[in-house]
Design an enzyme around this catalytic site. Structure first.
Site, PDB file in Angstrom:
ATOM      1  CB  SER A 137      -0.842  -0.019   1.283  1.00 56.01           C
ATOM      2  OG  SER A 137      -1.472   1.225   1.486  1.00 56.01           O
ATOM      3  CE1 TYR A 150      -3.659  -1.906   5.633  1.00 59.22           C
ATOM      4  CE2 TYR A 150      -3.530   0.382   4.947  1.00 59.22           C
ATOM      5  CZ  TYR A 150      -3.713  -0.955   4.634  1.00 59.22           C
ATOM      6  OH  TYR A 150      -3.948  -1.325   3.327  1.00 59.22           O
TER       7      TYR A 150
HETATM    8  N1  LIG Z   1      -8.796  -0.417  -0.503  1.00 60.80           N
HETATM    9  C1  LIG Z   1      -7.701   0.333  -0.395  1.00 60.80           C
HETATM   10  O1  LIG Z   1      -7.779   1.565  -0.320  1.00 60.80           O
HETATM   11  C2  LIG Z   1      -6.343  -0.322  -0.395  1.00 60.80           C
HETATM   12  C3  LIG Z   1      -5.236   0.490  -0.656  1.00 60.80           C
HETATM   13  C4  LIG Z   1      -3.973  -0.076  -0.646  1.00 60.80           C
HETATM   14  C5  LIG Z   1      -3.796  -1.402  -0.364  1.00 60.80           C
HETATM   15  N2  LIG Z   1      -4.890  -2.189  -0.093  1.00 60.80           N
HETATM   16  C6  LIG Z   1      -4.646  -3.582   0.205  1.00 60.80           C
HETATM   17  O2  LIG Z   1      -5.160  -4.366  -0.846  1.00 60.80           O
HETATM   18  C7  LIG Z   1      -5.600  -5.625  -0.343  1.00 60.80           C
HETATM   19  C8  LIG Z   1      -7.063  -5.845  -0.719  1.00 60.80           C
HETATM   20  O3  LIG Z   1      -7.828  -4.777  -0.232  1.00 60.80           O
HETATM   21  P1  LIG Z   1      -9.362  -4.550  -0.636  1.00 60.80           P
HETATM   22  O4  LIG Z   1      -9.583  -3.080  -0.680  1.00 60.80           O
HETATM   23  O5  LIG Z   1      -9.722  -5.396  -1.779  1.00 60.80           O
HETATM   24  O6  LIG Z   1     -10.052  -5.046   0.714  1.00 60.80           O
HETATM   25  P2  LIG Z   1     -11.229  -6.096   1.016  1.00 60.80           P
HETATM   26  O7  LIG Z   1     -12.306  -5.990  -0.013  1.00 60.80           O
HETATM   27  O8  LIG Z   1     -11.576  -5.890   2.449  1.00 60.80           O
HETATM   28  O9  LIG Z   1     -10.537  -7.494   0.793  1.00 60.80           O
HETATM   29  C9  LIG Z   1      -9.705  -8.114   1.725  1.00 60.80           C
HETATM   30  C10 LIG Z   1      -9.616  -9.574   1.349  1.00 60.80           C
HETATM   31  O10 LIG Z   1      -8.707 -10.214   2.229  1.00 60.80           O
HETATM   32  C11 LIG Z   1      -9.316 -11.394   2.706  1.00 60.80           C
HETATM   33  N3  LIG Z   1      -8.791 -11.703   4.031  1.00 60.80           N
HETATM   34  C12 LIG Z   1      -8.784 -10.919   5.124  1.00 60.80           C
HETATM   35  N4  LIG Z   1      -8.226 -11.560   6.160  1.00 60.80           N
HETATM   36  C13 LIG Z   1      -7.877 -12.805   5.692  1.00 60.80           C
HETATM   37  C14 LIG Z   1      -7.269 -13.934   6.269  1.00 60.80           C
HETATM   38  N5  LIG Z   1      -6.902 -13.951   7.565  1.00 60.80           N
HETATM   39  N6  LIG Z   1      -7.053 -15.034   5.500  1.00 60.80           N
HETATM   40  C15 LIG Z   1      -7.423 -15.032   4.203  1.00 60.80           C
HETATM   41  N7  LIG Z   1      -8.005 -13.992   3.594  1.00 60.80           N
HETATM   42  C16 LIG Z   1      -8.232 -12.885   4.341  1.00 60.80           C
HETATM   43  C17 LIG Z   1     -10.814 -11.136   2.706  1.00 60.80           C
HETATM   44  O11 LIG Z   1     -11.546 -12.326   2.525  1.00 60.80           O
HETATM   45  P3  LIG Z   1     -12.264 -13.181   3.677  1.00 60.80           P
HETATM   46  O12 LIG Z   1     -12.845 -12.201   4.652  1.00 60.80           O
HETATM   47  O13 LIG Z   1     -13.277 -13.963   2.916  1.00 60.80           O
HETATM   48  O14 LIG Z   1     -11.194 -14.038   4.252  1.00 60.80           O
HETATM   49  C18 LIG Z   1     -10.949 -10.303   1.438  1.00 60.80           C
HETATM   50  O15 LIG Z   1     -11.108 -11.130   0.318  1.00 60.80           O
HETATM   51  C19 LIG Z   1      -5.344  -5.603   1.166  1.00 60.80           C
HETATM   52  O16 LIG Z   1      -4.092  -6.190   1.437  1.00 60.80           O
HETATM   53  C20 LIG Z   1      -5.310  -4.109   1.465  1.00 60.80           C
HETATM   54  O17 LIG Z   1      -4.572  -3.836   2.632  1.00 60.80           O
HETATM   55  C21 LIG Z   1      -6.154  -1.675  -0.118  1.00 60.80           C
END
Ligand SMILES: NC(=O)c1ccc[n+]([C@@H]2O[C@H](COP(=O)([O-])OP(=O)(O)OC[C@H]3O[C@@H](n4cnc5c(N)ncnc54)[C@H](OP(=O)(O)O)[C@@H]3O)[C@@H](O)[C@H]2O)c1
Length: 252
Positions: A137, A150
């Protein structure tokens, strides 16, 4: 890549960036193995894709990760691992942040990447042209008030990517770090604010076109589909309206 459809494992494929990445890699010709804790979600998405399977998995559970790797034994190799599972919990200042939240964020964003990468590295190496992607990120590269736990965890993910690239130099495995800024996904901010959708909506309020999950999936897929000798070390991607973690243009 191997002669048959190359295989990509995507963690956190039940929503947001992971689900969009599973779709994009399937469209690019990969056999995609979707993993996440919510089995129903990944099974439903896998059923929509041309070559895909689902495997329910908690990346913080090392025994579950090892069982997953053993179950993959029938595949000759794994070509790509996208370490996407992760997220934020809380936005309290360091003075009052809950250590349990910090621990949970470290578990999923750092140890989750470690578990999956350690478990799949032999298969990625065996492919002859392996790729590890780490979704860090912009929080892995700079801090902001209320982001401490975070930011610390995503710095850890960044360090895994940098260290692994050094350690694998000479091996047939690339290490790609993708560092997105503000991405408006359905669950990320709601999870962070423990289901408070008003607080979650404020994150994106007045921002002209935050990135979408598809924007980031496109970036990930582009980096993965470069020729195998081309290693995109680090790709930072933000919406135009966001110049830094603390400078965001809002119309309201
Ligand atoms: N959205 C943003 O602004 C942003 C910006 C930069 C980076 N990111 C990063 O990008 C990635 C995806 O983010 P997103 O926005 O798509 O968020 P999201 O929709 O909340 O997705 C998170 C995913 O991680 C899975 N997950 C969480 N804990 C887990 C565990 N213990 N074991 C296996 N799977 C797990 C969840 O699935 P289950 O709950 O089904 O397990 C879900 O599929 C993350 O690493 C986040 O930190 C996001």
């Amino acid at each position: 890549m191997t002669a048959e459809a190359p295989t990509a494992v995507v963690t956190g494929a039940s929503s947001g960036i992971g689900a969009a990445t599973a779709r994009a890699l399937a469209a690019a010709g990969y056999h995609v193995i979707l993993t996440a804790r919510r089995k129903d979600r990944i099974e439903a998405l896998a059923a929509e894709l041309p070559h895909a399977e689902a495997y329910a998995l908690d990346v913080t559970d090392r025994a579950a990760v090892d069982a997953f790797t053993a179950a993959l034994g029938h595949r000759p190799s794994v070509d790509v691992l996208v370490n996407n599972a992760g997220g934020a919990l809380g936005a309290e200042p360091v003075a009052t942040g809950d250590p349990a939240d910090w621990r949970a964020m470290y578990e999923v964003n750092v140890l989750g990447v470690l578990h999956m990468t350690q478990a799949l590295l032999p298969a990625l190496t065996a492919s002859g042209e392996g790729t590890v992607v780490v979704l860090s990120s912009t929080a892995g590269h700079g801090t902001y008030e209320g982001g401490g736990g975070y930011v610390a965890a995503k710095h850890g993910a960044h360090v895994i990517a940098e260290t692994l690239r050094l350690e694998l130099c000479g091996e047939p495995v690339r290490v790609i770090e993708i560092a997105p800024g503000m991405v408006k996904t359905a669950e990320f901010a709601t999870t962070r604010f423990r289901g408070d959708t008003d607080k979650a909506a404020k994150v994106y309020e007045g921002v002209d076109q935050p990135l979408t999950a598809e924007d980031v999936a496109d970036t990930i897929t582009w980096a993965i589909t470069r020729p195998a000798h081309v290693n995109v070390d680090l790709l930072v991607v933000r919406p135009r309206a966001q110049a830094s973690n603390t400078k965001v243009h809002r119309t309201t």
